[in-house]
Write a protein that holds these residues in place. Sequence first.
Motif, PDB file in Angstrom:
ATOM      1  N   SER A 173     -16.954  43.383 -43.928  1.00  0.00           N
ATOM      2  CA  SER A 173     -15.987  44.402 -43.543  1.00  0.00           C
ATOM      3  C   SER A 173     -15.444  45.080 -44.787  1.00  0.00           C
ATOM      4  O   SER A 173     -14.819  44.430 -45.629  1.00  0.00           O
ATOM      5  N   VAL A 174     -15.681  46.385 -44.892  1.00  0.00           N
ATOM      6  CA  VAL A 174     -15.191  47.125 -46.047  1.00  0.00           C
ATOM      7  C   VAL A 174     -13.664  47.146 -46.050  1.00  0.00           C
ATOM      8  O   VAL A 174     -13.019  46.880 -47.069  1.00  0.00           O
ATOM      9  N   GLY A 175     -13.062  47.441 -44.897  1.00  0.00           N
ATOM     10  CA  GLY A 175     -11.614  47.518 -44.822  1.00  0.00           C
ATOM     11  C   GLY A 175     -10.943  46.201 -45.148  1.00  0.00           C
ATOM     12  O   GLY A 175      -9.945  46.163 -45.892  1.00  0.00           O
ATOM     13  N   ALA A 176     -11.460  45.098 -44.600  1.00  0.00           N
ATOM     14  CA  ALA A 176     -10.871  43.789 -44.882  1.00  0.00           C
ATOM     15  C   ALA A 176     -11.041  43.423 -46.354  1.00  0.00           C
ATOM     16  O   ALA A 176     -10.134  42.848 -46.970  1.00  0.00           O
ATOM     17  N   THR A 177     -12.174  43.764 -46.938  1.00  0.00           N
ATOM     18  CA  THR A 177     -12.387  43.468 -48.359  1.00  0.00           C
ATOM     19  C   THR A 177     -11.401  44.250 -49.225  1.00  0.00           C
ATOM     20  O   THR A 177     -10.800  43.705 -50.151  1.00  0.00           O
ATOM     21  N   VAL A 192     -10.793  33.549 -53.817  1.00  0.00           N
ATOM     22  CA  VAL A 192     -12.236  33.784 -53.690  1.00  0.00           C
ATOM     23  C   VAL A 192     -12.481  34.423 -52.335  1.00  0.00           C
ATOM     24  O   VAL A 192     -12.113  33.862 -51.293  1.00  0.00           O
ATOM     25  N   ILE A 193     -13.086  35.605 -52.337  1.00  0.00           N
ATOM     26  CA  ILE A 193     -13.439  36.308 -51.105  1.00  0.00           C
ATOM     27  C   ILE A 193     -14.957  36.214 -50.959  1.00  0.00           C
ATOM     28  O   ILE A 193     -15.700  36.779 -51.766  1.00  0.00           O
ATOM     29  N   GLU A 194     -15.400  35.506 -49.926  1.00  0.00           N
ATOM     30  CA  GLU A 194     -16.831  35.335 -49.682  1.00  0.00           C
ATOM     31  C   GLU A 194     -17.285  36.212 -48.522  1.00  0.00           C
ATOM     32  O   GLU A 194     -16.508  36.523 -47.624  1.00  0.00           O
ATOM     33  N   ASN A 195     -18.569  36.594 -48.575  1.00  0.00           N
ATOM     34  CA  ASN A 195     -19.143  37.562 -47.637  1.00  0.00           C
ATOM     35  C   ASN A 195     -18.412  38.893 -47.731  1.00  0.00           C
ATOM     36  O   ASN A 195     -18.222  39.599 -46.734  1.00  0.00           O
ATOM     37  N   ALA A 196     -17.999  39.217 -48.944  1.00  0.00           N
ATOM     38  CA  ALA A 196     -17.290  40.469 -49.200  1.00  0.00           C
ATOM     39  C   ALA A 196     -18.244  41.653 -49.079  1.00  0.00           C
ATOM     40  O   ALA A 196     -19.457  41.538 -49.299  1.00  0.00           O
ATOM     41  N   ALA A 197     -17.682  42.808 -48.734  1.00  0.00           N
ATOM     42  CA  ALA A 197     -18.467  44.042 -48.734  1.00  0.00           C
ATOM     43  C   ALA A 197     -18.868  44.387 -50.164  1.00  0.00           C
ATOM     44  O   ALA A 197     -18.137  44.111 -51.115  1.00  0.00           O
ATOM     45  N   ARG A 198     -20.039  45.005 -50.306  1.00  0.00           N
ATOM     46  CA  ARG A 198     -20.589  45.304 -51.629  1.00  0.00           C
ATOM     47  C   ARG A 198     -20.597  46.796 -51.935  1.00  0.00           C
ATOM     48  O   ARG A 198     -21.137  47.220 -52.959  1.00  0.00           O
ATOM     49  N   GLU A 199     -20.003  47.595 -51.066  1.00  0.00           N
ATOM     50  CA  GLU A 199     -20.046  49.049 -51.208  1.00  0.00           C
ATOM     51  C   GLU A 199     -19.503  49.522 -52.553  1.00  0.00           C
ATOM     52  O   GLU A 199     -18.608  48.897 -53.131  1.00  0.00           O
ATOM     53  N   PRO A 200     -20.027  50.650 -53.051  1.00  0.00           N
ATOM     54  CA  PRO A 200     -19.526  51.197 -54.328  1.00  0.00           C
ATOM     55  C   PRO A 200     -18.028  51.467 -54.315  1.00  0.00           C
ATOM     56  O   PRO A 200     -17.377  51.393 -55.368  1.00  0.00           O
ATOM     57  N   GLU A 201     -17.476  51.773 -53.151  1.00  0.00           N
ATOM     58  CA  GLU A 201     -16.045  52.041 -53.064  1.00  0.00           C
ATOM     59  C   GLU A 201     -15.218  50.786 -53.350  1.00  0.00           C
ATOM     60  O   GLU A 201     -14.097  50.872 -53.857  1.00  0.00           O
ATOM     61  N   ILE A 202     -15.769  49.607 -53.042  1.00  0.00           N
ATOM     62  CA  ILE A 202     -15.116  48.346 -53.400  1.00  0.00           C
ATOM     63  C   ILE A 202     -15.096  48.193 -54.919  1.00  0.00           C
ATOM     64  O   ILE A 202     -14.076  47.819 -55.517  1.00  0.00           O
ATOM     65  N   VAL A 203     -16.212  48.505 -55.544  1.00  0.00           N
ATOM     66  CA  VAL A 203     -16.298  48.421 -57.014  1.00  0.00           C
ATOM     67  C   VAL A 203     -15.331  49.402 -57.655  1.00  0.00           C
ATOM     68  O   VAL A 203     -14.661  49.082 -58.650  1.00  0.00           O
ATOM     69  N   ASP A 204     -15.232  50.605 -57.091  1.00  0.00           N
ATOM     70  CA  ASP A 204     -14.333  51.612 -57.644  1.00  0.00           C
ATOM     71  C   ASP A 204     -12.880  51.149 -57.567  1.00  0.00           C
ATOM     72  O   ASP A 204     -12.111  51.305 -58.527  1.00  0.00           O
ATOM     73  N   LEU A 205     -12.496  50.560 -56.439  1.00  0.00           N
ATOM     74  CA  LEU A 205     -11.140  50.026 -56.310  1.00  0.00           C
ATOM     75  C   LEU A 205     -10.904  48.914 -57.327  1.00  0.00           C
ATOM     76  O   LEU A 205      -9.844  48.871 -57.980  1.00  0.00           O
ATOM     77  N   ALA A 206     -11.864  48.020 -57.471  1.00  0.00           N
ATOM     78  CA  ALA A 206     -11.713  46.917 -58.422  1.00  0.00           C
ATOM     79  C   ALA A 206     -11.541  47.433 -59.846  1.00  0.00           C
ATOM     80  O   ALA A 206     -10.707  46.922 -60.614  1.00  0.00           O
ATOM     81  N   ARG A 207     -12.295  48.452 -60.207  1.00  0.00           N
ATOM     82  CA  ARG A 207     -12.171  49.024 -61.560  1.00  0.00           C
ATOM     83  C   ARG A 207     -10.776  49.587 -61.782  1.00  0.00           C
ATOM     84  O   ARG A 207     -10.181  49.418 -62.852  1.00  0.00           O
ATOM     85  N   ALA A 219     -16.904  42.052 -58.115  1.00  0.00           N
ATOM     86  CA  ALA A 219     -16.889  43.203 -57.216  1.00  0.00           C
ATOM     87  C   ALA A 219     -18.266  43.866 -57.216  1.00  0.00           C
ATOM     88  O   ALA A 219     -18.858  44.082 -58.271  1.00  0.00           O
ATOM     89  N   GLY A 220     -18.765  44.161 -56.042  1.00  0.00           N
ATOM     90  CA  GLY A 220     -20.126  44.676 -55.900  1.00  0.00           C
ATOM     91  C   GLY A 220     -21.111  43.596 -55.518  1.00  0.00           C
ATOM     92  O   GLY A 220     -22.276  43.877 -55.245  1.00  0.00           O
ATOM     93  N   THR A 221     -20.655  42.339 -55.494  1.00  0.00           N
ATOM     94  CA  THR A 221     -21.456  41.222 -54.992  1.00  0.00           C
ATOM     95  C   THR A 221     -20.772  40.677 -53.744  1.00  0.00           C
ATOM     96  O   THR A 221     -19.675  41.102 -53.370  1.00  0.00           O
TER      97      THR A 221
END
Length: 429
Positions: A173-177, A192-207, A219-221
């Motif tokens: 789930s992108v929203g939950a991640t 630790v968040i497992e089965n996290a979404a890997r979308e580029p938007e998750i990586v962008d937020l993490a950055r 982030a991204g895994t």
Amino acid sequence: MDRIRIVGGQRLNGTIPISGAKNAALPLMIASLLTDETLTLENVPRLRDVQQLFHILSNHGVDHSIEGKRNGQDGMTGQTVHLSARAIVDTTAPYELVSTMRASFWVIGPLLARMGEARVSLPGGCAIGTRPVDFFIEGLKGLGAEIDIDAGYVVARARKGMQGGRVVLPKVSVGATHTLLMAATLARGETVIENAAREPEIVDLARCLMAMGARIEGAGTSTIHVEGVSRLGGARHRVLPDRIETGTYAMAVATVGGDVLLEGASADLIEAPLALLAGAGVGVERTNSGVRITRNGHGLAPVDVTTAPFPGFPTDLQAQLMAMTTRADGVSHITETIFENRFMHVQELARLGARITLDGQRATIEGGAKLKGAPVMATDLRASVSLVIAGLAAEGETTINRVYHLDRGFERLEDKLGRCGAEIERISG
């Protein structure tokens, strides 16, 4: 109510600038709730959803300002926004605001992390599926929150602050991640968040969060590690280019033919769709300026594709691909696995002459049908732009109603296509 009028049959040639990603900008804006310092976001698209989120955030005490244009900029250039939440004045997100945009439910994570409490309306139904928030609630409970449902609101408290923990999402789930990632940044200890979404938007937020002082790895895994910190500061961050807009215009060129540079696009964010286009006979070239899409005189091969979380083929491009496959030389198949109701555009495409049959979540598209213009109605954001693509290929005039859906996610679409030769206009009223 505005409409879009298209006279089809024109090839597309020229340059289309790619805007900042809506799906990245919204969580980045929400992240401003995590700090009392200013968060500056560059390349923010001018969209209805962005404007609505400004309004929602202001309810919590977030002030925003938008920089004026600079030399060399025009309406196609993303805006720079300064967001400041020096003091959170209200931890309630009311139904009348949350119901206008589901992503606003994500404020529950930052509010809990910073204020120890949040009262957020359940977002209600969605035209393309149920999108339950169970994953959000259980995940936040795993980080120490006490949560009740009261009169349509999620009432959450973390009296001693959020605590690190291990959260396993039962479904990607992108929203939950997004929500859990933001909440974990201020939690005590490791999350630790497992089965996290890997979308580029998750990586962008993490950055962006790391630029604010967060400690994040992975982030991204599918597994993200967050070491909580006591506070976050301000930062300056540039929103990544919109991969869905990139894929949409690429499929428009593939459908009607032409030669278009998608300026500022990042091919790395959209490898699966670009590979599919190349396999269908479309020219795809990575350049220093973006991605060049060409189709000059060659037919389109049919495709067989199943939507999947990143890095698979995105559900947000499924409707656009369906419009493209109506012009393919053969039978295509598209299977939708993300949202249960995301074939509502089929009936409207059929009004233009498309030959499509449905069997559960699988669509069979018989290519080569002669499309003819007709009045059609948008049912959701991505469905609406699939009708634009079909209208560009159809003979005669197509009128698309309910284009407010388009304005939620596509910045100045008619201007961008018009610059490349499309006969397209917005009709107000």
